[in-house]
Design a protein around this motif. Structure first.
Motif, PDB file in Angstrom:
ATOM      1  N   ILE A   1      44.581  45.466  13.611  1.00 44.12           N
ATOM      2  CA  ILE A   1      45.775  44.700  14.239  1.00 44.12           C
ATOM      3  C   ILE A   1      46.117  45.002  15.760  1.00 44.12           C
TER       4      ILE A   1
ATOM      5  N   PHE B   1      49.913  48.642  22.784  1.00 41.58           N
ATOM      6  CA  PHE B   1      49.412  47.167  22.889  1.00 41.58           C
ATOM      7  C   PHE B   1      50.519  46.301  22.432  1.00 41.58           C
TER       8      PHE B   1
ATOM      9  N   MET C   1      45.040  58.419  29.595  1.00 39.39           N
ATOM     10  CA  MET C   1      44.649  57.073  29.339  1.00 39.39           C
ATOM     11  C   MET C   1      43.228  56.989  29.510  1.00 39.39           C
TER      12      MET C   1
ATOM     13  N   ALA D   1      40.754  58.764  15.200  1.00 34.53           N
ATOM     14  CA  ALA D   1      41.450  57.972  14.379  1.00 34.53           C
ATOM     15  C   ALA D   1      40.357  56.735  13.985  1.00 34.53           C
TER      16      ALA D   1
ATOM     17  N   ALA E   1      43.586  62.157  19.674  1.00 28.96           N
ATOM     18  CA  ALA E   1      43.662  61.753  18.057  1.00 28.96           C
ATOM     19  C   ALA E   1      42.914  60.310  17.929  1.00 28.96           C
TER      20      ALA E   1
ATOM     21  N   ALA F   1      48.185  58.620  16.092  1.00 32.18           N
ATOM     22  CA  ALA F   1      47.738  57.913  16.887  1.00 32.18           C
ATOM     23  C   ALA F   1      47.372  56.484  16.654  1.00 32.18           C
ATOM     24  N   SER F   2      46.918  56.007  15.714  1.00 33.08           N
ATOM     25  CA  SER F   2      46.601  54.473  15.266  1.00 33.08           C
ATOM     26  C   SER F   2      47.966  53.777  15.214  1.00 33.08           C
ATOM     27  N   LEU F   3      49.185  54.562  14.821  1.00 34.65           N
ATOM     28  CA  LEU F   3      50.366  53.652  15.178  1.00 34.65           C
ATOM     29  C   LEU F   3      50.728  53.642  16.611  1.00 34.65           C
ATOM     30  N   MET F   4      50.459  54.484  17.203  1.00 35.08           N
ATOM     31  CA  MET F   4      50.682  54.528  18.727  1.00 35.08           C
ATOM     32  C   MET F   4      50.167  53.714  19.778  1.00 35.08           C
ATOM     33  N   LEU F   5      48.827  53.492  19.387  1.00 30.95           N
ATOM     34  CA  LEU F   5      47.962  52.596  19.985  1.00 30.95           C
ATOM     35  C   LEU F   5      48.584  50.918  19.745  1.00 30.95           C
TER      36      LEU F   5
ATOM     37  N   PHE G   1      43.702  46.254  17.730  1.00 28.56           N
ATOM     38  CA  PHE G   1      42.729  45.653  18.714  1.00 28.56           C
ATOM     39  C   PHE G   1      43.259  44.280  18.988  1.00 28.56           C
TER      40      PHE G   1
ATOM     41  N   GLY H   1      45.329  43.849  21.443  1.00 28.45           N
ATOM     42  CA  GLY H   1      44.889  44.264  22.686  1.00 28.45           C
ATOM     43  C   GLY H   1      44.179  43.181  23.435  1.00 28.45           C
TER      44      GLY H   1
ATOM     45  N   MET I   1      50.237  50.119  28.135  1.00 30.53           N
ATOM     46  CA  MET I   1      49.921  51.091  27.054  1.00 30.53           C
ATOM     47  C   MET I   1      50.756  52.330  27.081  1.00 30.53           C
ATOM     48  N   TYR I   2      50.583  53.058  28.483  1.00 27.69           N
ATOM     49  CA  TYR I   2      51.219  54.262  28.736  1.00 27.69           C
ATOM     50  C   TYR I   2      52.591  54.086  28.565  1.00 27.69           C
TER      51      TYR I   2
ATOM     52  N   LYS J   1      45.836  61.783  13.376  1.00 24.38           N
ATOM     53  CA  LYS J   1      45.324  60.596  13.530  1.00 24.38           C
ATOM     54  C   LYS J   1      45.880  59.384  13.091  1.00 24.38           C
TER      55      LYS J   1
ATOM     56  N   TYR K   1      40.904  54.661  10.747  1.00 21.38           N
ATOM     57  CA  TYR K   1      42.593  54.876  10.490  1.00 21.38           C
ATOM     58  C   TYR K   1      43.354  53.536  10.866  1.00 21.38           C
ATOM     59  N   PHE K   2      42.417  52.762  11.668  1.00 25.66           N
ATOM     60  CA  PHE K   2      43.494  51.462  12.197  1.00 25.66           C
ATOM     61  C   PHE K   2      43.468  50.350  11.027  1.00 25.66           C
ATOM     62  N   ILE K   3      44.772  49.960  10.933  1.00 29.34           N
ATOM     63  CA  ILE K   3      44.852  49.006  10.009  1.00 29.34           C
ATOM     64  C   ILE K   3      44.392  47.733  10.093  1.00 29.34           C
TER      65      ILE K   3
ATOM     66  N   VAL L   1      48.070  61.690  21.418  1.00 29.25           N
ATOM     67  CA  VAL L   1      47.599  60.290  20.880  1.00 29.25           C
ATOM     68  C   VAL L   1      46.255  60.179  21.647  1.00 29.25           C
TER      69      VAL L   1
ATOM     70  N   LEU M   1      36.733  45.654  24.768  1.00 32.65           N
ATOM     71  CA  LEU M   1      38.085  45.715  25.154  1.00 32.65           C
ATOM     72  C   LEU M   1      38.202  47.133  25.762  1.00 32.65           C
TER      73      LEU M   1
ATOM     74  N   ILE N   1      54.152  54.151  25.112  1.00 26.27           N
ATOM     75  CA  ILE N   1      54.212  55.295  24.318  1.00 26.27           C
ATOM     76  C   ILE N   1      54.776  56.639  24.934  1.00 26.27           C
TER      77      ILE N   1
END
Lengths: 424, 153
Positions: free
Chosen positions: A19, A282, B132, B63, B59, A274-278, A21, A24, A45-46, A271, B68-70, B56, B98, A49
């Motif tokens: 989701i 985005f 970044m 991830a 990690a 981090a996946s949530l923060m990305l 990506f 993004g 992005m910066y 981990k 780990y990404f849904i 972040v 990307l 977060i």
């Protein structure tokens, strides 16, 4: 242009992009088409977060994982079984109770389904419960997790709207408890109808022993909640206090965490964070594009043109959020839709805190709505049962969730009573 | 390439662990300072946000590497292995594009930070924006490895 962005986003989701990506890349397409400088992508992005409140999310995730690795799940399940196992359907109700207790440790429904489900579903099957029913109870009861504090979706809602996270935590307590009691009642009703077995009654000392074992978990919830309400800690500080507390409990009281194991728990938690923060990063860019295209105003005008009646507007929003929640991950949906819909809700006089609870409740209901509710999938894979069977068994629980949602929508006091009582 | 994989993964793991511990330490100091010192320093919040962004960034690559990404799995399981492979390859390729673009522009973003200073600590934002670049690099690298793995499959 915004239509192209939305269509590409949906297309990427259907094509099974993660989701974050998908968000993004559709944003990237917009930036290209609009001729904007591409540096806006890392910049947004910066800034997305770069928030002190968001820091509490890895804190709560790490505290929950530390507690879980400390063997707390088994202890909670055992205590709930001691307490309710002798009643007909006691294990199903114990499942709901365990999810409610566990909700005070973790803030997400999926992790609750996985943690409680891995212990409870096989145990329930062993005691003669239908596999579909065992999975459905677990999946449905785990949706209490993001409502009862601490809650990751509430932190996100607070961050993107500027609402007090402490107030949001308190506002979720009563609806979450109602949801849990409703689920337990439904589990009892079905168990009586299906004549499920009961466990032998536990002795008082067994119950007290179980209580002693789970007391640390309950205490953690109280430390977090009252630390924030009492103005002692900010949510971020409370999350770090929770980490230290969970570490202490895991190392010295439960004695299940070793220093060797600690890096694994930290890495796993970070981990996940981090996946949530990305996703947050985005979504910040996506939100910026939606605002640039004036989509919130347009949507708001469309809905308000249709009706300015508070309840009609809330009904439309509820239907929209349940639909979106069925197909999209809770946090992603919240990040994209909450700021837009909050404006609409406020325009018809809905309290922002009340609306945040409605929004989170809607989206977590989506986690158990067939055919793509994520919790249903997690539970069905643990129980090795078809998703159809779990979905069918889950329908009565879905009914309970919808009833609680209706009550929370119609009566703002259910959400606002505790925040108004404790925080002036 | 495998040697580089091991080195990068180790670097990201230690980076994640170190920044997490640092983060916990800074927030603990903030609590301690507020209650036990005359005046709580103003820089703790700023520094903790910077360290958090680094956590972040360290990690995220790990991830991504471990899935780990849904993602939404609506109908993928009903596809034949061939179509499934085509879709997965497409997805990994687009993800790679990307993050290549993200990496390139995060370097420009980093340059922007040369001229800026953080309000509390007064350090160049270059240091903070560097997170970044780290994020872009690790994600690009693992996306590239994913593309290679898919094409070899």
């Amino acid at each position: 242009m915004i239509t192209a962005v939305l269509i590409s986003f949906i297309a990427f989701l259907v094509l099974r992009f993660p989701i974050a990506f998908a968000l993004g890349f559709s944003c990237l397409l917009y930036v290209f088409m609009a001729g904007l400088p591409l540096v806006v992508v890392p910049l947004k992005m910066y800034s997305g977060i770069d928030s002190f409140v968001l820091l509490s999310i890895p804190g709560f995730i790490l505290a929950g994982n530390l507690m879980n690795h400390g063997g707390l799940t088994e202890k909670i399940v055992l205590f709930c079984n001691h307490l309710m196992g002798h009643i007909r359907g006691g294990m199903a109700m114990a499942n709901v109770g365990a999810c409610m207790l566990f909700a005070g440790i973790t803030g997400t429904a999926v992790s609750e389904t996985a943690s409680i489900g891995s212990v409870m579903i096989p145990a329930m099957k062993k005691e003669g419960y239908d596999s579909g029913f065992a999975c459905a109870v677990t999946a449905s009861a785990s949706t209490v997790g993001p409502i009862i504090p601490p809650s990751v979706p509430m932190i996100i809602a607070g961050t993107i709207s500027g609402l007090s996270v402490g107030k949001l935590f308190l506002a979720g307590a009563l609806p979450g408890t109602m949801l849990g009691i409703g689920m337990a009642g439904m589990a009892y009703f079905i168990s009586v109808k299906k004549k499920y077995r009961t466990l032998p009654r536990s002795s008082f000392s067994q119950i007290m022993h179980g209580f002693k074992d789970t007391f640390c978990a309950v205490l953690m919830t109280f430390i977090i909640l009252f630390g924030i309400i009492g103005g002692i800690f900010t949510p971020t500080e409370a999350s770090i206090i929770a980490v230290i507390y969970a570490l202490f409990v895991g190392l010295f009281i439960y004695k299940k965490i070793t220093l060797k194991r600690l890096p694994v728990v930290i890495l796993d938690s970070m981990k996940t964070s981090a996946s949530l923060m990305l996703l947050v990063g985005f979504a910040n860019l996506f939100g910026w594009i939606l605002i640039a295209e004036q989509l919130p105003q347009r949507l708001s005008m469309e809905i308000l043109d249709f009706s300015t009646n508070k309840y009609v507007v809330l009904l439309i929003i509820n239907i929209l959020l349940i639909f979106v929640g069925t197909f999209m991950e809770t946090l992603a949906a919240l990040l994209i839709l909450f700021p837009i819909l909050l404006k609409v809700a406020m325009a018809v006089g809905v309290e922002p805190i009340h609306f945040a609870i409605i929004a989170v409740l809607n989206l977590v209901i989506g986690l158990t709505t067939p055919p793509v509710g994520v919790c249903l999938f997690v539970a069905s894979s643990i129980g090795k049962t078809s998703i159809m069977q779990v979905s069918k068994s889950g329908l009565p629980f879905l009914g309970v969730s919808l009833l609680v949602l209706t009550l929370v929508t119609l009566f703002p006091q259910i959400s606002l009573f505790l925040p108004n009582l404790f925080i002036k | 390439m495998k040697k580089f994989d091991v080195l990068l993964i180790r670097f990201l793991k230690y980076g994640t662990l170190f920044s997490t511990i640092l983060l916990i330490g800074i927030v603990c100091f903030q609590i301690y300072a507020r209650f036990l010192l005359d005046k709580a320093p103003s820089w703790t919040e700023e520094l903790s946000r910077m360290v958090f962004i680094y956590t972040v960034s360290f990690a995220a690559g790990l991830a991504f590497r471990q899935g780990y990404f849904i993602q939404l799995d609506l109908w993928h399981s009903h596809l034949s292995a061939r179509y499934s492979w085509v879709l997965d390859t497409l997805s990994t390729l687009i993800t790679f594009v990307l993050f290549v673009l993200f990496l390139i522009y995060s370097i420009r973003f980093l340059m922007m930070g040369m001229a800026e200073r953080s309000p509390g600590l007064a350090i160049p934002m270059f240091w903070s924006f560097g997170a970044m670049v780290l994020l872009g690099f690790s994600m690009t690298y693992f996306a590239f490895r994913n593309v290679l793995a898919h094409l070899r499959h």
